[in-house]
Motif scaffolding. Structure first.
Motif, mmCIF file in Angstrom:
data_model
loop_
_atom_site.group_PDB
_atom_site.id
_atom_site.type_symbol
_atom_site.label_atom_id
_atom_site.label_comp_id
_atom_site.label_asym_id
_atom_site.label_seq_id
_atom_site.Cartn_x
_atom_site.Cartn_y
_atom_site.Cartn_z
ATOM 1 N N SER A 110 0.834 -1.239 0.059
ATOM 2 C CA SER A 110 -0.070 -0.067 0.068
ATOM 3 C C SER A 110 0.894 1.423 0.101
ATOM 4 C CB SER A 110 -0.989 -0.088 1.043
ATOM 5 O OG SER A 110 -1.791 1.047 1.254
ATOM 6 N N PRO A 111 2.094 1.204 1.166
ATOM 7 C CA PRO A 111 2.865 2.451 0.707
ATOM 8 C C PRO A 111 3.282 2.859 -0.834
ATOM 9 C CG PRO A 111 3.259 1.301 2.917
ATOM 10 C CD PRO A 111 2.297 0.662 1.896
ATOM 11 N N LEU A 112 3.447 1.844 -1.499
ATOM 12 C CA LEU A 112 3.992 1.992 -2.672
ATOM 13 C C LEU A 112 3.193 2.731 -3.513
ATOM 14 C CD1 LEU A 112 6.324 1.762 -5.038
ATOM 15 C CD2 LEU A 112 4.978 -0.633 -5.363
ATOM 16 N N TRP A 113 1.704 2.371 -3.423
ATOM 17 C CA TRP A 113 0.825 2.967 -4.232
ATOM 18 C C TRP A 113 0.382 4.518 -3.956
ATOM 19 C CZ3 TRP A 113 0.413 0.348 -8.593
ATOM 20 C CH2 TRP A 113 0.724 -1.410 -8.215
ATOM 21 N N THR A 114 0.734 4.646 -2.517
ATOM 22 C CA THR A 114 0.357 5.863 -1.878
ATOM 23 C C THR A 114 1.440 6.954 -2.499
ATOM 24 O OG1 THR A 114 -0.620 4.812 0.193
ATOM 25 C CG2 THR A 114 0.054 7.299 0.357
ATOM 26 N N LEU A 115 2.751 6.493 -2.611
ATOM 27 C CA LEU A 115 3.589 7.254 -2.970
ATOM 28 C C LEU A 115 3.456 7.546 -4.593
ATOM 29 C CD1 LEU A 115 6.343 8.794 -2.531
ATOM 30 C CD2 LEU A 115 7.308 6.589 -3.195
ATOM 31 N N PHE A 116 3.052 6.599 -5.393
ATOM 32 C CA PHE A 116 2.504 6.918 -6.742
ATOM 33 C C PHE A 116 1.500 7.748 -6.736
ATOM 34 C CE2 PHE A 116 4.242 2.220 -8.360
ATOM 35 C CZ PHE A 116 5.528 2.899 -8.583
ATOM 36 N N ILE A 117 0.504 7.651 -5.979
ATOM 37 C CA ILE A 117 -0.410 8.675 -6.246
ATOM 38 C C ILE A 117 0.000 10.110 -5.810
ATOM 39 C CG2 ILE A 117 -2.686 9.501 -4.987
ATOM 40 C CD1 ILE A 117 -3.390 6.357 -4.720
ATOM 41 N N ALA A 118 0.750 10.254 -4.826
ATOM 42 C CA ALA A 118 1.546 11.682 -4.535
ATOM 43 C C ALA A 118 2.187 12.204 -5.604
ATOM 44 C CB ALA A 118 2.310 11.255 -3.013
ATOM 45 N N ILE A 119 2.970 11.380 -6.289
ATOM 46 C CA ILE A 119 3.667 11.515 -7.440
ATOM 47 C C ILE A 119 2.844 12.149 -8.501
ATOM 48 C CG2 ILE A 119 5.360 11.013 -9.180
ATOM 49 C CD1 ILE A 119 6.464 8.941 -7.161
ATOM 50 N N VAL A 120 1.751 11.617 -8.784
ATOM 51 C CA VAL A 120 0.953 12.004 -10.039
ATOM 52 C C VAL A 120 0.046 12.881 -9.498
ATOM 53 C CG1 VAL A 120 -0.828 11.103 -11.327
ATOM 54 C CG2 VAL A 120 0.975 9.560 -10.790
ATOM 55 N N PHE A 121 -0.751 12.964 -8.377
ATOM 56 C CA PHE A 121 -1.720 14.148 -8.256
ATOM 57 C C PHE A 121 -1.155 15.056 -7.243
ATOM 58 C CE2 PHE A 121 -3.990 9.967 -9.007
ATOM 59 C CZ PHE A 121 -4.866 10.518 -10.079
ATOM 60 N N LEU A 122 -0.390 14.891 -6.360
ATOM 61 C CA LEU A 122 0.323 15.877 -5.636
ATOM 62 C C LEU A 122 1.543 16.492 -6.065
ATOM 63 C CD1 LEU A 122 -0.751 14.188 -2.190
ATOM 64 C CD2 LEU A 122 -2.213 16.004 -3.786
ATOM 65 N N ALA A 123 2.454 16.045 -7.212
ATOM 66 C CA ALA A 123 3.408 16.622 -7.651
ATOM 67 C C ALA A 123 4.745 16.441 -6.676
ATOM 68 C CB ALA A 123 3.372 17.759 -8.007
ATOM 69 N N GLU A 124 4.540 15.436 -5.782
ATOM 70 C CA GLU A 124 5.581 15.108 -4.977
ATOM 71 C C GLU A 124 6.739 14.498 -5.779
ATOM 72 O OE1 GLU A 124 4.405 12.955 -1.252
ATOM 73 O OE2 GLU A 124 3.165 14.437 -0.852
ATOM 74 N N ARG A 125 8.087 14.660 -5.376
ATOM 75 C CA ARG A 125 9.026 13.970 -6.158
ATOM 76 C C ARG A 125 9.934 13.053 -5.164
ATOM 77 N NH1 ARG A 125 6.288 14.772 -9.302
ATOM 78 N NH2 ARG A 125 6.630 16.058 -11.381
ATOM 79 N N PRO A 126 10.199 11.776 -5.208
ATOM 80 C CA PRO A 126 10.780 10.864 -4.509
ATOM 81 C C PRO A 126 12.285 11.234 -4.449
ATOM 82 C CG PRO A 126 9.239 9.711 -5.906
ATOM 83 C CD PRO A 126 9.579 11.127 -6.323
ATOM 84 N N ALA A 127 12.974 10.902 -2.986
ATOM 85 C CA ALA A 127 14.285 11.185 -2.852
ATOM 86 C C ALA A 127 14.915 9.773 -3.516
ATOM 87 C CB ALA A 127 14.629 11.257 -1.584
ATOM 88 N N PRO A 128 16.442 9.944 -3.654
ATOM 89 C CA PRO A 128 16.759 8.627 -4.385
ATOM 90 C C PRO A 128 16.678 7.446 -3.496
ATOM 91 C CG PRO A 128 18.384 10.730 -4.372
ATOM 92 C CD PRO A 128 17.012 11.190 -3.625
ATOM 93 N N LEU A 129 16.595 7.458 -2.277
ATOM 94 C CA LEU A 129 16.444 6.374 -1.336
ATOM 95 C C LEU A 129 15.067 5.715 -1.813
ATOM 96 C CD1 LEU A 129 18.152 7.026 1.934
ATOM 97 C CD2 LEU A 129 18.686 5.218 0.580
#
Length: 303
Positions: A110-129
């Motif tokens: 679930s956290p993986l999909w939450t991050l994907f949603i944040a990337i697509v809809f909230l314009a968040e950018r993951p760190a290298p880690l």
């Protein structure tokens, strides 16, 4: 560290919650299992609401205090019930078919999909880690699919697998929605839990009514009968206990969310152990390795 103990208690309760669901839906009518389980939760919170409304002199722990909300707030919480209800219907039907040792690890992504949603809809950018964590989770998920193939479960074509993936994605949307409810609307966790639990009953009722009339109309041999089991009654209390321990852990000013969130996902280990003991599932060492990979990736996602 009391917050870490509370997090482990939450993980244990979540693991037992998964086991209770599996025992409840195995060979049973899913619509009725859902309706009875959410009705138990609604009954618990209804008692709390009545006590706070008509017996204000009784001291209620702060974590259980349900605040007064507007009509707009009720609509927002009813929306959460629809979202959670759809997720649970898919998850319960999937869990009825899939081994718990396959279903629980899928749900743990679930956290993986939450991050994907944040990337697509909230314009968040993951760190290298976090990118590394994404790669590890996806790699472990692929490895899990190979293990599942040995049991005849084809991840690409198995409907139950896709139901669980869809349920997990809806659960991730629910997590994002929770953030809106808790931060933008300013609701307390108890307020969210109480009203969405109450509204889940009318959400689940149509499915149960449909099952009832199908049972009356069709050949009884073709309809899965409903059997009342003790595990059904335990589904909601276990989830409520897990959430209460989780929120209590987060309330501690020393609590680290980067530890609490992934540690709570250790519930998948509990589900794996108990599920294997109860149903004699196979390939446990390979599945355990996949689960370890998923948990490692989740830890990196949370950093």
């Amino acid at each position: 560290m009391s917050w870490m103990i509370l997090t482990l208690v939450s993980a244990l309760m979540l693991g037992l919650y998964d086991v209770a669901k599996k025992v409840s839906v195995r060979g049973n009518a899913v619509p009725m299992v859902l309706l009875v389980s959410v009705s138990v939760s609604a009954a618990i919170w209804t008692v709390m609401l009545l006590v706070q409304t008509f017996l204000p002199s009784i001291a209620v722990p702060k974590l259980l205090v349900v605040e007064s909300i507007s009509g707009k707030g009720h609509l927002a919480l009813a929306g959460k019930s629809l979202l959670v209800g759809a997720s649970w219907v898919l998850a319960f039907y999937s869990l009825k078919v899939l081994p718990l040792s396959i279903a629980a690890p899928i749900r743990a992504t679930s956290p993986l999909w939450t991050l994907f949603i944040a990337i697509v809809f909230l314009a968040e950018r993951p760190a290298p880690l976090q990118w590394l964590g994404i790669a590890i989770v996806l790699g472990s998920f692929w490895a899990l699919s190979l293990v599942g193939a040995k049991e005849g479960i084809r991840f690409r074509t198995d409907r139950a697998v896709w139901w669980m993936i869809a349920a997990t994605i809806l659960g991730a949307f629910s997590a994002i929605y929770d953030k809106l409810l808790l931060q933008e609307f300013g609701f307390s966790p108890a307020t969210v839990q109480a009203w969405f639990s109450v509204y889940l009953v009318p959400v689940m009722t149509p499915l149960a009514v449909r099952w009832y009339f199908e049972q009356k109309r069709d050949d009884p041999a073709k309809i899965v009968q409903f059997e009342m089991r003790a595990s059904i009654v335990w589904i909601s209390p276990l989830l409520l206990a897990a959430d209460m321990a989780y929120f209590s852990a987060l309330a501690d000013p020393d609590a680290l969310i980067s530890i609490v969130s992934p540690l709570r996902r250790a519930s998948v280990v509990v589900a794996l152990i108990f599920g294997s003991r109860m149903s004699g599932e196979i390939n446990l060492k390979r599945k355990a390795a996949c689960v370890l990979g998923i948990l490692t990736g989740i830890i990196l996602l949370m950093l």
